[in-house]
Design an enzyme around this catalytic site. Structure first.
Site, mmCIF file in Angstrom:
data_model
loop_
_atom_site.group_PDB
_atom_site.id
_atom_site.type_symbol
_atom_site.label_atom_id
_atom_site.label_comp_id
_atom_site.label_asym_id
_atom_site.label_seq_id
_atom_site.Cartn_x
_atom_site.Cartn_y
_atom_site.Cartn_z
ATOM 1 N N ARG A 65 -0.141 -8.815 13.002
ATOM 2 C CA ARG A 65 -0.538 -7.774 13.948
ATOM 3 C C ARG A 65 -1.821 -8.221 14.647
ATOM 4 O O ARG A 65 -2.787 -8.610 13.979
ATOM 5 C CB ARG A 65 -0.781 -6.455 13.236
ATOM 6 C CG ARG A 65 0.414 -5.959 12.422
ATOM 7 C CD ARG A 65 0.347 -4.451 12.234
ATOM 8 N NE ARG A 65 1.214 -3.966 11.189
ATOM 9 C CZ ARG A 65 2.541 -3.815 11.294
ATOM 10 N NH1 ARG A 65 3.151 -4.125 12.414
ATOM 11 N NH2 ARG A 65 3.252 -3.346 10.279
ATOM 12 N N ASP B 231 9.917 9.636 7.498
ATOM 13 C CA ASP B 231 9.446 10.575 6.478
ATOM 14 C C ASP B 231 8.481 11.617 7.033
ATOM 15 O O ASP B 231 7.874 12.372 6.270
ATOM 16 C CB ASP B 231 8.798 9.818 5.319
ATOM 17 C CG ASP B 231 7.591 9.010 5.758
ATOM 18 O OD1 ASP B 231 7.575 8.566 6.910
ATOM 19 O OD2 ASP B 231 6.658 8.831 4.945
ATOM 20 N N LYS C 230 7.279 5.855 -3.718
ATOM 21 C CA LYS C 230 5.816 5.875 -3.715
ATOM 22 C C LYS C 230 5.341 6.971 -4.655
ATOM 23 O O LYS C 230 5.907 8.064 -4.674
ATOM 24 C CB LYS C 230 5.362 6.167 -2.285
ATOM 25 C CG LYS C 230 3.869 6.295 -2.137
ATOM 26 C CD LYS C 230 3.487 6.307 -0.666
ATOM 27 C CE LYS C 230 3.276 7.717 -0.173
ATOM 28 N NZ LYS C 230 2.448 7.783 1.025
ATOM 29 N N ASP D 220 8.517 10.045 12.529
ATOM 30 C CA ASP D 220 9.238 8.919 11.924
ATOM 31 C C ASP D 220 10.114 9.354 10.744
ATOM 32 O O ASP D 220 10.303 10.549 10.507
ATOM 33 C CB ASP D 220 8.245 7.836 11.491
ATOM 34 C CG ASP D 220 7.445 8.270 10.278
ATOM 35 O OD1 ASP D 220 7.198 9.475 10.134
ATOM 36 O OD2 ASP D 220 7.075 7.399 9.461
ATOM 37 N N SER E 40 -1.517 3.268 14.147
ATOM 38 C CA SER E 40 -0.085 3.167 13.908
ATOM 39 C C SER E 40 0.594 4.538 13.946
ATOM 40 O O SER E 40 1.602 4.742 13.279
ATOM 41 C CB SER E 40 0.149 2.500 12.563
ATOM 42 O OG SER E 40 -0.598 3.162 11.559
ATOM 43 N N SER F 51 9.508 5.040 5.073
ATOM 44 C CA SER F 51 8.827 5.478 6.293
ATOM 45 C C SER F 51 9.656 5.234 7.554
ATOM 46 O O SER F 51 10.753 5.754 7.675
ATOM 47 C CB SER F 51 7.463 4.792 6.370
ATOM 48 O OG SER F 51 6.715 5.328 7.424
ATOM 49 N N HIS F 52 9.157 4.406 8.451
ATOM 50 C CA HIS F 52 9.788 4.181 9.754
ATOM 51 C C HIS F 52 10.792 3.035 9.707
ATOM 52 O O HIS F 52 11.383 2.704 10.733
ATOM 53 C CB HIS F 52 8.707 3.874 10.774
ATOM 54 C CG HIS F 52 7.771 2.808 10.269
ATOM 55 N ND1 HIS F 52 6.861 3.070 9.273
ATOM 56 C CD2 HIS F 52 7.657 1.504 10.561
ATOM 57 C CE1 HIS F 52 6.198 1.955 8.983
ATOM 58 N NE2 HIS F 52 6.667 0.984 9.750
ATOM 59 N N ASP G 63 5.541 11.518 8.668
ATOM 60 C CA ASP G 63 4.075 11.456 8.675
ATOM 61 C C ASP G 63 3.504 10.879 9.956
ATOM 62 O O ASP G 63 2.316 11.029 10.226
ATOM 63 C CB ASP G 63 3.537 10.734 7.425
ATOM 64 C CG ASP G 63 4.061 9.330 7.260
ATOM 65 O OD1 ASP G 63 4.881 8.893 8.094
ATOM 66 O OD2 ASP G 63 3.655 8.664 6.290
ATOM 67 N N ARG G 64 4.329 10.208 10.762
ATOM 68 C CA ARG G 64 3.798 9.637 12.011
ATOM 69 C C ARG G 64 4.110 10.544 13.189
ATOM 70 O O ARG G 64 5.012 11.379 13.122
ATOM 71 C CB ARG G 64 4.417 8.265 12.275
ATOM 72 C CG ARG G 64 4.023 7.246 11.249
ATOM 73 C CD ARG G 64 4.533 5.884 11.639
ATOM 74 N NE ARG G 64 4.059 4.917 10.656
ATOM 75 C CZ ARG G 64 3.946 3.614 10.880
ATOM 76 N NH1 ARG G 64 4.289 3.118 12.052
ATOM 77 N NH2 ARG G 64 3.505 2.811 9.947
ATOM 78 N N THR H 239 -6.927 -0.424 6.711
ATOM 79 C CA THR H 239 -5.613 0.096 7.075
ATOM 80 C C THR H 239 -4.940 0.757 5.873
ATOM 81 O O THR H 239 -5.005 0.244 4.768
ATOM 82 C CB THR H 239 -4.746 -1.074 7.577
ATOM 83 O OG1 THR H 239 -5.360 -1.589 8.760
ATOM 84 C CG2 THR H 239 -3.334 -0.638 7.881
ATOM 85 N N GLU I 289 -4.932 6.698 12.382
ATOM 86 C CA GLU I 289 -4.697 5.266 12.479
ATOM 87 C C GLU I 289 -3.991 4.969 13.792
ATOM 88 O O GLU I 289 -3.221 5.796 14.297
ATOM 89 C CB GLU I 289 -3.804 4.798 11.347
ATOM 90 C CG GLU I 289 -4.428 4.903 9.982
ATOM 91 C CD GLU I 289 -3.627 4.083 8.969
ATOM 92 O OE1 GLU I 289 -3.967 2.919 8.786
ATOM 93 O OE2 GLU I 289 -2.666 4.614 8.402
ATOM 94 N N THR J 214 0.821 -1.206 0.000
ATOM 95 C CA THR J 214 0.000 0.000 0.000
ATOM 96 C C THR J 214 0.860 1.263 0.000
ATOM 97 O O THR J 214 0.365 2.331 -0.280
ATOM 98 C CB THR J 214 -0.894 0.044 1.249
ATOM 99 O OG1 THR J 214 -0.051 -0.118 2.383
ATOM 100 C CG2 THR J 214 -1.927 -1.033 1.223
ATOM 101 N N LYS K 158 -0.885 11.621 6.232
ATOM 102 C CA LYS K 158 -0.835 11.881 7.658
ATOM 103 C C LYS K 158 0.342 12.816 7.915
ATOM 104 O O LYS K 158 1.251 12.916 7.092
ATOM 105 C CB LYS K 158 -0.724 10.593 8.444
ATOM 106 C CG LYS K 158 0.417 9.705 8.051
ATOM 107 C CD LYS K 158 0.169 8.278 8.523
ATOM 108 C CE LYS K 158 1.276 7.355 8.043
ATOM 109 N NZ LYS K 158 0.802 6.020 7.731
HETATM 110 C C1 G1P Z 1 1.418 -0.049 8.573
HETATM 111 C C2 G1P Z 1 0.362 0.471 9.522
HETATM 112 C C3 G1P Z 1 -0.688 1.258 8.758
HETATM 113 C C4 G1P Z 1 -0.009 2.364 7.966
HETATM 114 C C5 G1P Z 1 1.079 1.774 7.085
HETATM 115 C C6 G1P Z 1 1.863 2.850 6.359
HETATM 116 O O1 G1P Z 1 0.835 -0.928 7.642
HETATM 117 O O2 G1P Z 1 -0.245 -0.588 10.239
HETATM 118 O O3 G1P Z 1 -1.628 1.770 9.665
HETATM 119 O O4 G1P Z 1 -0.933 3.040 7.169
HETATM 120 O O5 G1P Z 1 1.994 1.026 7.882
HETATM 121 O O6 G1P Z 1 2.495 3.727 7.238
HETATM 122 P P1 G1P Z 1 0.897 -2.508 7.806
HETATM 123 O O7 G1P Z 1 2.346 -2.878 7.950
HETATM 124 O O8 G1P Z 1 0.141 -2.854 9.053
HETATM 125 O O9 G1P Z 1 0.246 -3.061 6.567
HETATM 126 ZN ZN ZN Z 2 6.065 7.323 7.691
#
Ligand code: G1P
Ligand code: ZN
Length: 542
Positions: free
Chosen positions: A495, A278, A125, A276, A364, A112-113, A280-281, A343, A362, A17, A375
């Site tokens: 999860r 990038d 992305k 995080d 997360s 991301s993280h 966004d968190r 999600t 979310e 995603t 976000k």
């Molecule tokens: C995880 C988080 C989800 C978030 C995504 C991108 O995805 O659970 O909420 O949108 O990272 O930051 P997951 O690894 O659970 O598919």
């Molecule tokens: Zn991120």
């Protein structure tokens, strides 16, 4: 000048995603990034002469892939590329730049993280013109294209100097190196009462913001220290590093443990926050209190009207399905429409575009609003600060008042990382098959009343997303959700989301782990976590 290079398809796995995420060494293979970029350019439509935004979180490979992207954008016919100075753009800032300058879309380079460095992760992305992540029909088309791609185009030009603001030409295309911090600060000034926050800080309110050597450093230094007058040293780990100083730039109890220690230690500041890789968190802490992301979303929704940007109230709120129902209580009490999505941030985009929601979040650690289509970590920090500046209460007092009014959703997420994919899939398949037999089943004094698999019919575009998580609902209103992560780069991550509600009259005041102990045991009994995975406890609890 344009070079056409012959290539062969490369993808072994559908991008998740959040775009394409792989190890750096995978991206370093010849033509790998180029194949993905050309697959994007081949399917996104008629962008001739238009603007593309490019930037990343500064992780290892950021600069190289930016140069590649610029050359390929020129060969593919973009009119202009906007790139953040030093190649740096936080994800929410990129969303803002795409919207503000009417770009056709943007490429955000980040994982991301996830950790960075030569042996760690990289990602690309694509975001569309509304500033948000590309919807599934586009990512599916990119994937389909990448399976048959046989050539890409580029130009033979020297690297662009990313350190100087201003414009240059690459073939026919203009490259503008911009300062994205300025645009972002302007947006934040429109939404929040900077004067009120300045006064709060001038009165001795102490903040600690951990940028985790990731992308928010420059933004946080500018906003918190220069604009809002917080003393130097408020922002720690504020210089973006290609390997994030060897840490995971993931703002949670495990990876931001220093911040937790500070906030729960002697002489703790009034407010602690982190973001995080990038940007966004967000992680929100008060003195001696961690605000779970689900609770933070609820508290922000309940108090957003205190900030100028939201003074007119909210059009609605949205949360991802595994996020706790805390915000549902607020929506119910305030008479706001509530949307429950799968999600992933991309599902919020349609709701925001259609004016059906103002604030989304979310579990997360992602929270945001209709100001961009991603976000936004610093946005959440500033909304909290604006609320604190108006209410003049501590974070702990605000949360105690919140629970007394709306009730409390005890909540935790247990992650089992690095599982064998086959074992994780077997667990989910068995549980899916057992769903019809579960209602009525008693576990640790809890009775299952409903068991289903979440699916989402998008109210805006009518698309249906299936298989979005297995849900077990108990008589007491407690809930367990099981799903597999879609963002990992190796193995599988299970999860398990656990939640229990206590109404305003029955506030437990318990430690979360105590409040959820029976649910944790029930989760293992029902899904056979240990049996399938061999694990006796989760890798990470958030
Ligand atoms: C995880 C988080 C989800 C978030 C995504 C991108 O995805 O659970 O909420 O949108 O990272 O930051 P997951 O690894 O659970 O598919
Ligand atoms: Zn991120």
């Amino acid at each position: 000048m344009t070079l056409t290079i012959t290539t062969t398809p490369f993808l072994d796995q559908k991008p998740g995603t959040s775009g394409l995420r792989k190890k750096v060494r995978v991206f370093q293979q010849p033509h790998y990034a180029e194949n993905f970029l050309q697959s994007v350019f081949d399917v996104i439509g008629d962008f001739g002469g238009q603007t593309l935004v490019v930037g990343g979180d500064g992780r290892y490979l950021n600069r190289e892939v930016i140069q590649t992207t610029i050359r390929m954008a020129a060969a593919n016919g973009f009119g202009r590329v906007l790139v953040g100075i030093g190649g740096i753009l936080s994800t929410p800032a990129a969303s803002n730049v795409i919207r503000k300058y009417g770009a056709f879309g943007g490429l955000i380079l980040s994982a991301s993280h996830n950790p960075g460095g030569v042996d760690e992760d990289f990602g690309i992305k694509y975001n569309i013109g509304n500033g948000g992540p590309a919807p599934e029909k586009i990512t599916d088309a990119i994937y389909a294209r990448s399976m048959i791609i046989d050539q890409y185009v580029t130009v033979d030009t020297p690297d662009v100097d990313l350190e100087q603001l201003g414009e240059t030409k690459v073939a026919e295309m203009t490259v503008a190196v911009i300062d994205p911090v300025t645009d972002y600060v302007k947006l934040m000034e429109q939404l929040f009462d900077f004067d009120a926050i300045r006064k709060l800080i001038a009165g001795g309110f102490r903040i600690r913001f951990d940028a985790m050597h990731a992308v928010t450093g420059p933004y946080a230094h500018q906003i918190l220290e220069r604009c809002l007058g917080a003393p130097a040293g408020t922002v720690v780990n504020g210089t973006p590093l290609p390997d994030f100083g060897g840490h995971h730039p993931d703002p949670n109890m495990v990876h931001a443990h220093e911040l937790f220690a500070r906030m729960f230690g002697a002489d703790a500041p009034d407010f602690g926050a982190a973001s995080d890789g990038d940007g966004d968190r967000n992680l929100i802490l008060g003195r001696n209190i961690f605000v779970t992301p689900s609770d933070s979303l609820a508290a922000l929704a309940a108090n957003a009207h205190l900030a100028p940007g939201y003074a007119g109230g909210l059009k609605g709120v949205a949360r991802s399905m595994p996020t706790s129902g805390a915000v549902d209580q607020v929506a119910h009490a305030l008479g706001l429409p509530l949307h429950e999505t799968p999600t992933g941030w991309k599902f919020f985009g349609n709701l925001l575009d259609a004016n059906m929601a103002t604030i989304c979040g979310e579990e997360s650690a992602g929270t945001g609003s209709d100001h961009v289509r991603e976000k936004d970590g610093l946005w959440a920090v500033l909304l909290w600060l604006n609320i604190l500046a108006v209410r003049r209460q501590s974070v702990a007092e605000i949360m105690a008042g919140h629970w007394a009014r709306f009730g409390r959703n005890y909540y935790a997420r247990h992650d089992y990382e690095g599982l064998e994919s086959a074992a994780a899939e077997q667990l989910i398949n068995e549980l899916r098959a057992a769903l019809p037999t579960l209602p009525g089943r008693k576990m640790k004094g809890l009775t299952v009343v409903k068991a289903d698999e979440f699916e989402y019919l998008d109210p805006v575009d009518g698309s249906l997303s299936r298989n979005q998580g297995l849900r077990l609902l108990f008589e007491s209103g407690a809930r367990i959700v099981f799903r597999l992560s879609g963002t990992g780069t190796s193995g599988a991550t299970l999860r398990v989301y656990l939640e229990r509600f206590e109404g305003p009259d029955g506030i437990l005041n318990a430690e979360t782990s105590v409040a959820l102990a029976d649910l944790v045991a029930a989760a293992d009994d029902l899904a056979g976590i240990t049996r399938h995975t061999g694990r006796k406890s989760p890798t990470v609890i958030t």
